[in-house]
Write a protein that holds these residues in place. Sequence first.
Motif, PDB file in Angstrom:
ATOM      1  N   UNK A 271       0.860  -1.179   0.000  1.00 49.97           N
ATOM      2  CA  UNK A 271       0.000   0.000   0.000  1.00 49.97           C
ATOM      3  C   UNK A 271       0.896   1.229   0.000  1.00 49.97           C
ATOM      4  N   UNK A 272       0.739   2.086  -1.017  1.00 49.80           N
ATOM      5  CA  UNK A 272       1.498   3.326  -1.102  1.00 49.80           C
ATOM      6  C   UNK A 272       0.563   4.506  -0.885  1.00 49.80           C
ATOM      7  N   UNK A 273       0.866   5.316   0.111  1.00 50.81           N
ATOM      8  CA  UNK A 273       0.132   6.556   0.358  1.00 50.81           C
ATOM      9  C   UNK A 273       1.190   7.650   0.499  1.00 50.81           C
ATOM     10  N   UNK A 274       1.849   7.933  -0.625  1.00 48.71           N
ATOM     11  CA  UNK A 274       3.014   8.814  -0.578  1.00 48.71           C
ATOM     12  C   UNK A 274       2.948   9.970  -1.561  1.00 48.71           C
ATOM     13  N   UNK A 275       1.927  10.020  -2.376  1.00 45.77           N
ATOM     14  CA  UNK A 275       1.845  11.091  -3.367  1.00 45.77           C
ATOM     15  C   UNK A 275       2.463  10.658  -4.683  1.00 45.77           C
TER      16      UNK A 275
ATOM     17  N   UNK B  33      -5.420  11.702  -3.825  1.00 47.29           N
ATOM     18  CA  UNK B  33      -6.528  12.630  -3.643  1.00 47.29           C
ATOM     19  C   UNK B  33      -7.214  12.873  -4.992  1.00 47.29           C
ATOM     20  N   UNK B  34      -6.425  12.954  -6.059  1.00 43.67           N
ATOM     21  CA  UNK B  34      -6.946  13.169  -7.410  1.00 43.67           C
ATOM     22  C   UNK B  34      -6.566  11.993  -8.292  1.00 43.67           C
ATOM     23  N   UNK B  35      -7.385  11.656  -9.286  1.00 43.94           N
ATOM     24  CA  UNK B  35      -7.048  10.534 -10.175  1.00 43.94           C
ATOM     25  C   UNK B  35      -5.752  10.797 -10.937  1.00 43.94           C
ATOM     26  N   UNK B  36      -4.946   9.763 -11.145  1.00 45.69           N
ATOM     27  CA  UNK B  36      -3.723   9.938 -11.927  1.00 45.69           C
ATOM     28  C   UNK B  36      -4.049  10.162 -13.398  1.00 45.69           C
TER      29      UNK B  36
ATOM     30  N   UNK C 297       3.708   1.806   2.848  1.00 48.17           N
ATOM     31  CA  UNK C 297       4.664   2.899   2.669  1.00 48.17           C
ATOM     32  C   UNK C 297       3.827   4.170   2.662  1.00 48.17           C
ATOM     33  N   UNK C 298       4.043   5.042   3.662  1.00 43.70           N
ATOM     34  CA  UNK C 298       3.205   6.230   3.791  1.00 43.70           C
ATOM     35  C   UNK C 298       4.036   7.425   4.229  1.00 43.70           C
ATOM     36  N   UNK C 299       3.558   8.594   3.839  1.00 45.48           N
ATOM     37  CA  UNK C 299       4.096   9.842   4.361  1.00 45.48           C
ATOM     38  C   UNK C 299       3.155  10.287   5.460  1.00 45.48           C
ATOM     39  N   UNK C 300       3.699  10.942   6.432  1.00 43.98           N
ATOM     40  CA  UNK C 300       2.893  11.379   7.554  1.00 43.98           C
ATOM     41  C   UNK C 300       2.366  12.777   7.308  1.00 43.98           C
ATOM     42  N   UNK C 301       1.069  12.939   7.494  1.00 41.47           N
ATOM     43  CA  UNK C 301       0.463  14.260   7.451  1.00 41.47           C
ATOM     44  C   UNK C 301       0.373  14.799   8.861  1.00 41.47           C
ATOM     45  N   UNK C 302      -0.490  15.731   9.069  1.00 42.31           N
ATOM     46  CA  UNK C 302      -0.670  16.319  10.390  1.00 42.31           C
ATOM     47  C   UNK C 302      -1.694  15.553  11.198  1.00 42.31           C
TER      48      UNK C 302
END
Length: 98
Positions: A16-20, A40-43, A77-82
């Motif tokens: 699972x990728x949540x990295x942009x 957030x938006x379709x590729x 694999x994820x980036x951390x938001x707020x």
Amino acid sequence: MSARGRALPEAPAKIFLAIGRQHIAPFAMKPQHTYTLRFVDPPEAPCLRGDVVVSRGPFTLDDELEMMRARGIAWIVAEFGGDGARAKSTRLARSACP
């Protein structure tokens, strides 16, 4: 390849990728995996082998766990938001992944 990509196993796995979108190119070097990507938006074009989920958070832990289980995700694999995202991601990883 990024450190995140190097950390993935060589054997095929569901990731699972949540990295942009701007950070996914290095994962093309690991084509043996099946990826679930959340944007957030379709590729504009296909990215990696797998599925794209277009959705905007916030996401509940229960919803995240259900998605991980339904898709058989073994790696995150994820980036951390707020807003406590690091702690939430850590709980998710501990709960969802073997």
